[in-house]
Design a protein around this motif. Structure first.
Motif, short mmCIF file in Angstrom:
data_model
loop_
_atom_site.label_atom_id
_atom_site.label_comp_id
_atom_site.label_asym_id
_atom_site.label_seq_id
_atom_site.Cartn_x
_atom_site.Cartn_y
_atom_site.Cartn_z
N ALA A 107 57.17 13.20 -28.88
CA ALA A 107 56.44 14.35 -28.32
C ALA A 107 55.25 13.87 -27.50
O ALA A 107 54.98 14.39 -26.41
CB ALA A 107 55.99 15.28 -29.44
N GLN A 108 54.54 12.89 -28.02
CA GLN A 108 53.40 12.33 -27.29
C GLN A 108 53.84 11.67 -25.99
O GLN A 108 53.11 11.71 -24.99
CB GLN A 108 52.67 11.32 -28.18
N ALA A 109 55.03 11.08 -26.00
CA ALA A 109 55.54 10.43 -24.78
C ALA A 109 55.69 11.45 -23.66
O ALA A 109 55.34 11.17 -22.50
CB ALA A 109 56.87 9.74 -25.06
N LEU A 110 56.22 12.64 -23.96
CA LEU A 110 56.37 13.65 -22.91
C LEU A 110 55.00 14.09 -22.39
O LEU A 110 54.83 14.29 -21.19
CB LEU A 110 57.15 14.86 -23.43
N GLU A 111 54.03 14.20 -23.29
CA GLU A 111 52.68 14.55 -22.86
C GLU A 111 52.12 13.49 -21.91
O GLU A 111 51.47 13.81 -20.91
CB GLU A 111 51.77 14.71 -24.08
N LYS A 112 52.37 12.22 -22.21
CA LYS A 112 51.89 11.13 -21.36
C LYS A 112 52.56 11.15 -19.99
O LYS A 112 51.93 10.93 -18.96
CB LYS A 112 52.11 9.78 -22.05
N PHE A 113 53.88 11.43 -19.99
CA PHE A 113 54.58 11.55 -18.71
C PHE A 113 54.00 12.69 -17.89
O PHE A 113 53.81 12.57 -16.67
CB PHE A 113 56.07 11.77 -18.93
N ALA A 114 53.72 13.82 -18.55
CA ALA A 114 53.14 14.97 -17.86
C ALA A 114 51.78 14.63 -17.28
O ALA A 114 51.45 15.02 -16.15
CB ALA A 114 53.05 16.16 -18.81
N ALA A 115 50.97 13.88 -18.03
CA ALA A 115 49.64 13.49 -17.55
C ALA A 115 49.74 12.63 -16.29
O ALA A 115 48.91 12.76 -15.38
CB ALA A 115 48.89 12.75 -18.65
N LYS A 116 50.75 11.77 -16.22
CA LYS A 116 50.94 10.92 -15.04
C LYS A 116 51.29 11.75 -13.80
O LYS A 116 51.09 11.30 -12.67
CB LYS A 116 52.05 9.89 -15.29
N GLU A 117 51.82 12.95 -14.02
CA GLU A 117 52.25 13.80 -12.91
C GLU A 117 51.10 14.58 -12.27
O GLU A 117 51.31 15.28 -11.28
CB GLU A 117 53.32 14.77 -13.41
N GLU A 118 49.92 14.50 -12.86
CA GLU A 118 48.70 15.09 -12.28
C GLU A 118 48.87 16.57 -11.92
O GLU A 118 48.58 17.00 -10.81
CB GLU A 118 48.25 14.29 -11.06
N GLY A 119 49.37 17.33 -12.88
CA GLY A 119 49.50 18.77 -12.69
C GLY A 119 50.83 19.24 -12.17
O GLY A 119 51.08 20.45 -12.10
N ASN A 120 51.71 18.33 -11.82
CA ASN A 120 53.02 18.71 -11.29
C ASN A 120 54.10 18.78 -12.36
O ASN A 120 55.26 19.01 -12.04
CB ASN A 120 53.45 17.74 -10.19
N MET A 121 53.70 18.56 -13.61
CA MET A 121 54.63 18.74 -14.74
C MET A 121 53.85 19.41 -15.87
O MET A 121 52.77 18.93 -16.25
CB MET A 121 55.20 17.39 -15.19
N ILE A 122 54.40 20.49 -16.39
CA ILE A 122 53.74 21.26 -17.44
C ILE A 122 54.57 21.22 -18.71
O ILE A 122 55.77 21.52 -18.68
CB ILE A 122 53.55 22.73 -17.01
N VAL A 123 53.96 20.85 -19.83
CA VAL A 123 54.63 20.94 -21.13
C VAL A 123 54.42 22.37 -21.63
O VAL A 123 53.29 22.80 -21.87
CB VAL A 123 54.07 19.92 -22.12
N ILE A 124 55.52 23.10 -21.74
CA ILE A 124 55.46 24.53 -22.06
C ILE A 124 55.35 24.72 -23.58
O ILE A 124 56.25 24.34 -24.33
CB ILE A 124 56.72 25.26 -21.54
#
Length: 387
Positions: free
Chosen positions: A141-158
């Motif tokens: 779960a934390q991995a998806l959050e980290k990937f989202a953070a790398k996207e700088e707002g272009n990926m949202i964890v819903i």
């Protein structure tokens, strides 16, 4: 002492080499694509696909393999760049924490050797994850959050209805914005502790399947040994999930658990990736009666893409499964549930989703029906039921 140091140095080097090679080899072996891209479709199908506002898939295990999902991969089925290539708005990223050796559709023991333990070690994960199912789960779960953070707002964890509304609004201006939700494949990840539901909820997890390929503390799997329904602990878990707003995923559950959940749950259910007995008579697939009961509960059913769920050839059987649900209970109850990256061979990776549109067109589906199947049903279901 020098020889001992050299030995451990060599051992460490072997470990580093293994981290860089073993997981990718395993993933390539477990997640083949039968037909590589590109996937040509008719102009009619292509034009309709490009008009779709919201495309969604209810099941993908890409977090398991340790790939950087922000980069386009040369293996596996899903990553963020490939989602963007075919305008996929939302993917349900599901977490696998344990998988029995010799995994099969018929019968698996909960005591079988766990395939995920050596993979966890080979990926170079923390020793705290090596033998802890809940730690593995929280780590993914934390991995998806980290990937989202790398996207700088272009990926949202819903996680909430507000998150989904934000995704929908942002995509009106920038269709490259994508969303991901997090689910758990098998509540054995809770390690028999009710308090771990709060832990996974706080980690952003919004869907849990009671069982995966083997029986656990909640009850029986469709592929387990007991065939049992919900245990007393299982009933507690279901009630707690209802309270928090975590969706119950009935894929892989025994028929007895399906009956118990549909009787007990006050909330609609999801079957994130499945086939139908009417298309392929497998014990992991849904009967017409189960489909009707899920529809009466205002649930949603994701059709899987792999042979052991839908049969061979996959694509026409995927279309036949969608058609059967439409004709039996209505188009609003069916969605895509690929099981991408789930240790399955698939006919096409996520960039092949236009093939689904082509297949639906050939079977006479209207544009509004195709929109519903390809993602509008998922959007509607989530907007209605997310807290």
């Amino acid at each position: 002492m020098k020889k001992i140091l050299i030995f451990f140095l060599l051992l460490f080097l072997v470990y580093l080499i293994g981290i860089n090679t073993v997981p990718s080899y395993i993933e390539s072996d477990r997640n083949p694509v039968k037909n590589p891209s590109p996937y040509p479709v008719s102009n009619e199908a292509y034009d309709l696909y490009n008009r779709l506002d919201f495309i969604a898939d209810l099941h993908c295990d890409a977090l398991l393999w340790g790939r950087d999902l922000t980069k386009r991969g040369n293996r596996g089925h899903v990553d963020f760049p490939r989602m963007r290539e075919v305008n996929v708005a939302l993917e349900m990223f599901t977490i696998v924490s344990k998988s029995p050796a010799g995994q099969n559709m018929e019968k698996n023991s909960s005591d079988a050797f766990d395939n995920i333990t050596p993979l966890t070690i080979a990926k170079g994960e923390s020793p705290f994850n090596w033998f802890s199912l809940i730690n593995r789960t929280l780590s993914q779960a934390q991995a998806l959050e980290k990937f989202a953070a790398k996207e700088e707002g272009n990926m949202i964890v819903i996680k909430t209805k507000e998150d989904l509304l934000r995704l929908i609004e942002m995509r009106k201006k920038n269709p490259k914005v994508i969303g991901g939700m997090i689910g758990i494949e098998g509540a054995h990840a809770l390690e028999g502790k009710l308090e771990n539901i709060d832990a996974v909820y706080n980690a952003g997890i919004r869907m849990i399947g009671p069982t995966h390929f083997f029986d656990n503390e909640l009850g029986g799997s469709a592929h387990g040994e007991s065939g049992e329904g919900l245990s007393a602990f299982g009933k507690e878990v279901i009630m707690k999930m209802n309270e928090l707003g975590i969706f119950i995923d009935l894929a892989h559950s025994s028929p007895a658990i399906i009956d118990d959940v549909l009787a007990l749950s006050s909330n609609p259910v999801i079957v994130s990736h499945t086939g139908l007995k009417s298309v392929l008579n497998s014990q992991r697939n849904l009967s017409d009666e189960q489909i009707q009961r899920i529809a009466r509960k205002k649930g949603i059913i994701g059709i899987a893409f792999f042979e052991k769920a839908v049969g061979n050839p996959e694509l026409p059987n995927i279309i036949a499964s969608i058609k059967h649900i439409r004709d039996l209970v209505g188009i609003e109850y069916v969605a895509l549930g690929s099981d991408y990256d789930g240790s399955v061979a698939v006919p096409f990776d996520i960039t092949g989703l236009p093939l689904i549109v082509e297949g639906l067109l050939k079977e006479g589906f209207t544009e509004s029906e195709i929109r519903a199947v390809m993602g509008e049903n998922v959007k509607r279901f989530l907007l209605k039921n997310l807290k």
